[in-house]
Design an enzyme around this catalytic site. Structure first.
Site, PDB file in Angstrom:
ATOM      1  N   GLN A  80       8.096   6.250   1.151  1.00  0.00           N
ATOM      2  CA  GLN A  80       8.541   5.651  -0.107  1.00  0.00           C
ATOM      3  C   GLN A  80       8.689   6.739  -1.169  1.00  0.00           C
ATOM      4  O   GLN A  80       9.220   6.495  -2.245  1.00  0.00           O
ATOM      5  CB  GLN A  80       7.528   4.614  -0.598  1.00  0.00           C
ATOM      6  CG  GLN A  80       7.283   3.473   0.357  1.00  0.00           C
ATOM      7  CD  GLN A  80       6.122   2.615  -0.106  1.00  0.00           C
ATOM      8  OE1 GLN A  80       6.265   1.750  -0.976  1.00  0.00           O
ATOM      9  NE2 GLN A  80       4.947   2.857   0.446  1.00  0.00           N
ATOM     10  N   ASN A 129      -6.486   5.037   3.416  1.00  0.00           N
ATOM     11  CA  ASN A 129      -6.432   4.847   1.963  1.00  0.00           C
ATOM     12  C   ASN A 129      -7.873   4.843   1.449  1.00  0.00           C
ATOM     13  O   ASN A 129      -8.724   4.223   2.068  1.00  0.00           O
ATOM     14  CB  ASN A 129      -5.755   3.498   1.661  1.00  0.00           C
ATOM     15  CG  ASN A 129      -5.312   3.391   0.218  1.00  0.00           C
ATOM     16  OD1 ASN A 129      -6.056   3.762  -0.696  1.00  0.00           O
ATOM     17  ND2 ASN A 129      -4.102   2.902  -0.006  1.00  0.00           N
ATOM     18  N   HIS A 181      13.399   5.404  -0.485  1.00  0.00           N
ATOM     19  CA  HIS A 181      13.708   5.274  -1.916  1.00  0.00           C
ATOM     20  C   HIS A 181      14.451   6.469  -2.475  1.00  0.00           C
ATOM     21  O   HIS A 181      14.425   6.710  -3.676  1.00  0.00           O
ATOM     22  CB  HIS A 181      12.398   5.048  -2.704  1.00  0.00           C
ATOM     23  CG  HIS A 181      11.725   3.768  -2.355  1.00  0.00           C
ATOM     24  ND1 HIS A 181      10.390   3.539  -2.587  1.00  0.00           N
ATOM     25  CD2 HIS A 181      12.196   2.646  -1.768  1.00  0.00           C
ATOM     26  CE1 HIS A 181      10.073   2.325  -2.169  1.00  0.00           C
ATOM     27  NE2 HIS A 181      11.154   1.764  -1.658  1.00  0.00           N
TER      28      HIS A 181
END
Ligand code: BV8
Length: 248
Positions: free
Chosen positions: A106, A218, A124
């Site tokens: 992204q 994460n 993107h």
């Protein structure tokens, strides 16, 4: 073959070693350790009072093209000073170990390619490319063009960054490749993304539905966390090198 690095479950190591097809989705979290602020980090300095979600829109560019162009110029400066970190490098390594590897990002910072990743799908766009705001073709400003934003050398319309803004469609070829990778992989890694932006955030769920093992990397919980088979709670720069080392 030693015991896996701290925190990497044995069965995940075996799963990664046996995987023929691996797909990875990255978000701005993988570039955080390169000093590139994530999309949700408070912006610094002059940009502190602006909300990136408001600036990364066609409406903002329509309203104040100069402001939006300057924001991207500021981000380009940040990225230019940034270096790929061990997280980017681990994914470039992993590509060499896996029969079929797709890296879908992204991020618009280009750091995966600078780290040596080859098969990179930029969902993107890329902050280093500009395009004509009227014709949509990728074109660079003339060297002597000091306007802000510069104008298209072909038709004189304003240039804009070649990135996908909120409310804009993603490039059809990149989106097709990303969904194909999610549908055909044995193992899917979701790294450094809050999983809030569509359609990118759907990719791990597509992989789950297609029967892949999904792993989230994460430091924080996300809407994906409770759905995945493995949660590696930590930073990409630490977890990814350990994951790749575990299959060397
Ligand atoms: C589209 C490029 C349709 C630009 C970006 C309701 C209203 C309005 C719109 C919508 C809506 N519902 C859905 C939408 C659509 C909208 C959307 O999803 N909105 C959300 C916010 C609700 N999506 C779109 O508009 C997309 N287009 O849908 O078009 C269409 C179809 C046909 C025809 C016309 C239109 C376009 C979305 C793309 C927007 N562009 N970027 C630029 O960069 O300037 S999105 C941008 O934000 C990023 O690219 C990224 O995708 C997103 C930020 O997300 P993350 O990468 O996850 O970053 P974030 O900061 O959020 O999180 C970082 C994570 O990393 C955190 O979890 C953190 O814990 C973790 N982390 C931190 N440190 C580390 C770490 N992880 C690992 N290691 C660390 N060290």
């Amino acid at each position: 073959m030693g015991a896996p690095a701290v925190g990497i479950p044995e069965d995940l190591v075996a799963g990664l070693r046996d995987a023929d097809t691996v797909a990875v989705l990255t978000g701005s979290g993988i570039s955080a350790e390169s000093g590139v602020p994530t999309f949700r980090d408070a912006q610094t300095g002059l940009w502190a009072r602006y909300d990136p979600m408001q600036l990364a829109t066609p409406e903002a560019f329509e309203r104040d093209p100069g402001l939006v162009w300057e924001w991207y110029a500021w981000r380009r400066e940040l990225v230019e000073k940034a270096m790929p970190n061990p997280g980017h490098e681990a994914l470039a390594d992993l590509e060499r170990y896996v029969t079929s590897f797709s890296l879908v990002t992204q991020n618009v910072d280009g750091l995966h390619r600078r780290a040596g990743s080859r098969n990179v799908v930029e969902l993107h766009g890329n902050i280093w490319r500009s395009k004509c705001s009227r014709e949509g073709v990728v074109v660079e400003p003339r060297a002597d063009d000091t306007e802000v934003p510069p104008s298209c050398p072909r038709c004189a319309a304003s240039l804009r960054p070649d990135v996908v803004w909120f409310g804009e469609a993603l490039p059809a070829d990149a989106l097709g490749e990303a969904f194909e990778a999610a549908h055909s992989c044995d193992l899917f890694l979701s790294v450094g993304t809050s999983g809030l932006v569509q359609p990118a955030a759907s990719l791990p769920f597509e992989a789950l539905q297609a029967g892949a093992v999904v792993v989230e990397v994460n430091p924080d919980e996300t809407p994906l966390t409770r759905h995945v088979q493995y949660t590696l709670r930590g930073s990409a720069g630490t977890v990814l090198p350990a994951l790749v080392d575990s299959i060397r």
